[in-house]
Motif scaffolding. Structure first.
Motif, PDB file in Angstrom:
ATOM      1  N   GLU A 203      21.032 -37.428  -4.258  1.00 28.84           N
ATOM      2  CA  GLU A 203      19.662 -36.939  -4.037  1.00 28.84           C
ATOM      3  C   GLU A 203      19.562 -36.220  -2.703  1.00 28.84           C
ATOM      4  OE1 GLU A 203      17.273 -40.387  -4.608  1.00 28.84           O
ATOM      5  OE2 GLU A 203      17.378 -40.234  -6.796  1.00 28.84           O
ATOM      6  N   MET A 206      21.198 -32.825  -2.942  1.00 31.19           N
ATOM      7  CA  MET A 206      20.438 -31.853  -3.723  1.00 31.19           C
ATOM      8  C   MET A 206      19.219 -31.372  -2.944  1.00 31.19           C
ATOM      9  SD  MET A 206      20.765 -32.696  -7.722  1.00 31.19           S
ATOM     10  CE  MET A 206      19.979 -34.233  -7.766  1.00 31.19           C
ATOM     11  N   ARG A 210      18.582 -27.532  -1.818  1.00 31.56           N
ATOM     12  CA  ARG A 210      17.390 -26.824  -2.279  1.00 31.56           C
ATOM     13  C   ARG A 210      16.770 -26.029  -1.140  1.00 31.56           C
ATOM     14  NH1 ARG A 210      13.548 -30.600  -5.503  1.00 31.56           N
ATOM     15  NH2 ARG A 210      15.481 -30.866  -6.645  1.00 31.56           N
ATOM     16  N   THR A 242      18.804 -35.942 -15.858  1.00 30.60           N
ATOM     17  CA  THR A 242      17.345 -35.856 -15.655  1.00 30.60           C
ATOM     18  C   THR A 242      16.973 -34.648 -14.809  1.00 30.60           C
ATOM     19  OG1 THR A 242      17.723 -37.415 -13.884  1.00 30.60           O
ATOM     20  CG2 THR A 242      16.742 -38.283 -15.900  1.00 30.60           C
ATOM     21  N   TYR A 243      17.802 -34.378 -13.799  1.00 27.83           N
ATOM     22  CA  TYR A 243      17.491 -33.230 -12.928  1.00 27.83           C
ATOM     23  C   TYR A 243      17.626 -31.923 -13.707  1.00 27.83           C
ATOM     24  CZ  TYR A 243      17.983 -36.598  -9.162  1.00 27.83           C
ATOM     25  OH  TYR A 243      17.829 -37.672  -8.353  1.00 27.83           O
ATOM     26  N   SER A 247      14.957 -28.843 -14.767  1.00 30.41           N
ATOM     27  CA  SER A 247      15.162 -27.554 -14.099  1.00 30.41           C
ATOM     28  C   SER A 247      14.374 -26.454 -14.790  1.00 30.41           C
ATOM     29  CB  SER A 247      16.653 -27.225 -14.111  1.00 30.41           C
ATOM     30  OG  SER A 247      16.834 -25.883 -13.806  1.00 30.41           O
ATOM     31  N   GLU A 252      17.443 -22.902  -9.990  1.00 32.68           N
ATOM     32  CA  GLU A 252      17.305 -24.330  -9.735  1.00 32.68           C
ATOM     33  C   GLU A 252      18.525 -25.089 -10.286  1.00 32.68           C
ATOM     34  OE1 GLU A 252      13.385 -25.645 -10.612  1.00 32.68           O
ATOM     35  OE2 GLU A 252      13.949 -27.742 -10.316  1.00 32.68           O
ATOM     36  N   ILE A 256      21.034 -27.434  -8.246  1.00 30.73           N
ATOM     37  CA  ILE A 256      21.345 -28.825  -8.636  1.00 30.73           C
ATOM     38  C   ILE A 256      22.850 -29.025  -8.713  1.00 30.73           C
ATOM     39  CG2 ILE A 256      21.199 -30.488 -10.524  1.00 30.73           C
ATOM     40  CD1 ILE A 256      18.430 -29.219 -11.154  1.00 30.73           C
TER      41      ILE A 256
END
Length: 591
Positions: A203, A206, A210, A242-243, A247, A252, A256
């Motif tokens: 996390e 990421m 970002r 899940t990410y 997206s 994005e 990720i």
DNA sequence: ATCCCACCGGCCCACTTAGA
DNA sequence: TCTAAGTGGGCCGGTGGGAT
């Protein structure tokens, strides 16, 4: 038999025509799924009540036409059977690439998973091959099955399953147990401490990615494909789902994925550059070049020591190095032929250095071309810019145009009377006092004298050298690229002329003379090219000296001997063949 | 409804390759 | 030299869809 002849169907493999376009693998699978338990009336179950999954072969039509020998039945591989086949495969294969007898184990595992089916080992292997080749399962599904298989074998081992495991299997299980995260990477609801830690690193990475501009992303190192690293990647994969699902666009998704890559690097402790790419500068000298240059430096140092020893330096340090250069027990630094041995070894090293030098040139050229090609693909403008030479193009003001025109006009319009000048006379008068060299001729007496020692007892030294030439006698040439035939009988290098002669002597049967001669020429072609590049020679000439066993001599022999500057009298048919010693004597004379 | 065609799938075999 | 694994290819059943 007739069936074979009239067969009109296509050969397997190719997909021809469009009529059957819909009848692909998918439709077939769909059909088999849809059919489920109930079989169409046209293909009734085999009367001998086959096990589940086996169906009778052929439609009613084909069965009538040609009842399959012995009522051949074909197995219908359902999806679950395919999955079990893969499970058995992954379990048997584990992650070891060189494991032995995996087919037998796979067969055993499959029998455990599908006890009602009887397939041969070959069947199963074929099926697995087919499944993997035809992408029946997607990558994700394959990965899931692999995980399942691994964890199941792991579970068996830890639970003390009675199923016997061979040595490799045990080794694999042991290794897997030692990998953190693997045991818990299954979606079994157990969240380990490690997994939590990984999740937080993921996390964090990421989030960091970002907010990071694209150009500031660090260049990620290449990660070794070790078990542990793969386990980390496998454990992270399900977290990403899940990410990725959330997206919104490709940017994005990219962010990720990069974040995940970064997280993997951090988890496994791979070294990351501190700043962005721009600041990272690669070493000016590449690793391969440095390695070769080091090798060359060492060889040069050794040559220095060996030469020093040969010229009488007996200091202990020198002696120690020389001893190390001649490993082996039956070698003494005081044996009579030590000078010869030293010369050979020094020559070896020189050849190696030349070969390594050529390798550096070859690799550099290759690398230059590679980089240019890459630049051409990505940015042609930059490539052409880099090809310009700034010191010539656009540096300083150009010459005056009027001057240029005047210069070129003046070059041809004014006649000039040429005069040789007085220096020619000076040189001519100096040369007059030089006595001409006696012509070299080898008489039969010379030959007779040379033959006082039988030629088979003559043991020439492999390397002879003076200021103007170098002569190899039955000595392999060390080359950059491996050359199959690197040892002609004689190699003569004329240093000033930058010319090399490769001489090979052969005595074939008389009917083979021409063929043999051509073969020799072809045989040493690559060596000639290598020598030309290695020693930067102007010319490398191959001279085959062929005499047949019956004394038949090809016409080319005379020419070749003349080329080498050897008297041609010995080449007549009624003379015995000039022996190697005579030939070598002649060669040394022309040196 | 049946035939025909093109294609895929399953099975088998002979052969090659790699490694012990 | 032997064994296991891998591969290529032939044969033929099974299938869907078009043609008759």
């Amino acid at each position: 038999m007739e069936k074979k002849i009239v067969r009109k169907g296509p050969l397997p493999g190719g997909r021809q025509g469009a009529s059957g376009a819909g009848a692909g693998r998918d439709s077939m699978r769909a059909a088999s799924r849809a059919r489920g338990v109930a079989r169409p009336p046209s293909s009734p179950p085999h009367p001998s009540s086959p096990p589940e999954g086996l169906v009778s072969a052929g439609s009613s039509r084909t069965q009538q036409a040609a009842p399959a020998a012995g009522g051949a039945r074909r197995m219908r591989w359902s999806k679950s059977m395919n999955e079990n086949a893969l499970r058995a495969y992954f379990r048997a294969k584990g992650e070891e690439t060189g494991c032995l007898a995996y087919r037998a184990r796979m067969h055993r595992f499959f029998a455990e998973l599908e006890p009602s089916l009887s397939v041969t080992e070959q069947n199963l292997a074929d099926r697995v091959r087919y499944i993997l080749r035809s992408n029946i399962f997607g990558d994700a599904e394959l990965e899931r099955l692999r995980r399942e298989a691994i964890s199941s074998s792991n579970g068996n081992a830890t639970a003390g399953n009675a199923a016997p495991l061979d040595a490799q299997q045990t080794a694999y299980v042991d290794a897997a147990v030692n990998i953190p995260f693997v045991a818990n990477s299954d979606d079994d609801g157990i969240v380990s401490h490690e997994l939590e830690k990984m999740r937080s690193i993921l996390e964090e990475s990421m989030l960091e990615t970002r907010s990071m501009p694209l150009e500031n992303r660090p260049r990620l190192p290449r990660i070794p494909l070790s078990k542990r690293n793969r386990a980390v990647v496998r454990a992270l994969n399900p977290m990403l789902v899940t990410y990725l699902e959330a997206s919104r666009d490709l940017c994005e998704t990219d962010s990720i994925l990069f974040g995940a890559e970064l997280a993997v690097c951090r988890i496994i402790g791979a070294k990351l550059p501190v700043a962005g790419r721009a600041t990272q500068k690669s070493s000016a000298i590449t690793a391969w070049r440095k390695r070769i240059e080091d090798r060359i430096a060492k060889a040069r140092a050794l040559i220095g020591r060996l030469t020093s020893f040969r010229s009488g330096n007996n200091r202990p340090r020198i002696m120690r190095t020389v001893r190390m250069a001649f490993p082996g027990t039956n070698f003494s630094l005081f044996q009579p032929d030590i000078t010869q041995k030293l010369t050979e070894r020094i020559d070896d090293l020189k050849q190696k250095i030349a070969a390594w030098g050529k390798r550096i040139r070859r690799f550099s050229e290759r690398s230059r071309r590679f980089n240019q090609n890459r630049l051409f693909q990505s940015d042609q403008k930059r490539l052409y810019k880099s090809l310009e030479r700034p010191e010539v193009c656009g540096a300083g003001p150009g010459p005056d145009q009027a001057d240029t025109v005047a210069f070129w006009r003046g070059l041809w319009s004014e006649p000039v009377n040429h005069s040789e000048g007085p220096w020619m006379e000076v040189v001519a008068s100096q040369s007059a006092s030089v006595t001409p060299m006696d012509p070299v001729t080898i008489t039969p007496e010379d030959v007779a004298e040379a033959e006082t020692e039988p030629y088979w007892k003559y043991n020439p030294s492999p390397v002879l050298e003076n200021d103007s030439a170098q002569l190899y006698w039955e000595r392999s040439v060390l080359t950059d690229r491996t050359v199959e035939h690197n040892r002609p009988d004689i190699i003569l290098v004329e240093k000033e002329e930058k010319r090399t002669w490769l001489v090979d002597i052969g005595i074939p049967n008389s009917h083979n003379v021409q063929k043999y001669s051509t073969e020799k020429l072809i045989k040493y072609q690559r060596l000639a090219e290598e020598i030309r590049q290695l020693r930067r020679q102007q010319k490398v000439l191959m001279v085959p000296l062929i005499l047949s066993t019956t004394g038949v001599v090809p016409k080319s022999l005379t020419d070749n001997l003349v080329k080498l500057g050897i008297s041609v009298r010995a080449a007549s048919c009624d003379q015995p063949m000039p022996n190697f010693k005579t030939l070598k004597g002649a060669l040394m004379q022309i040196v």
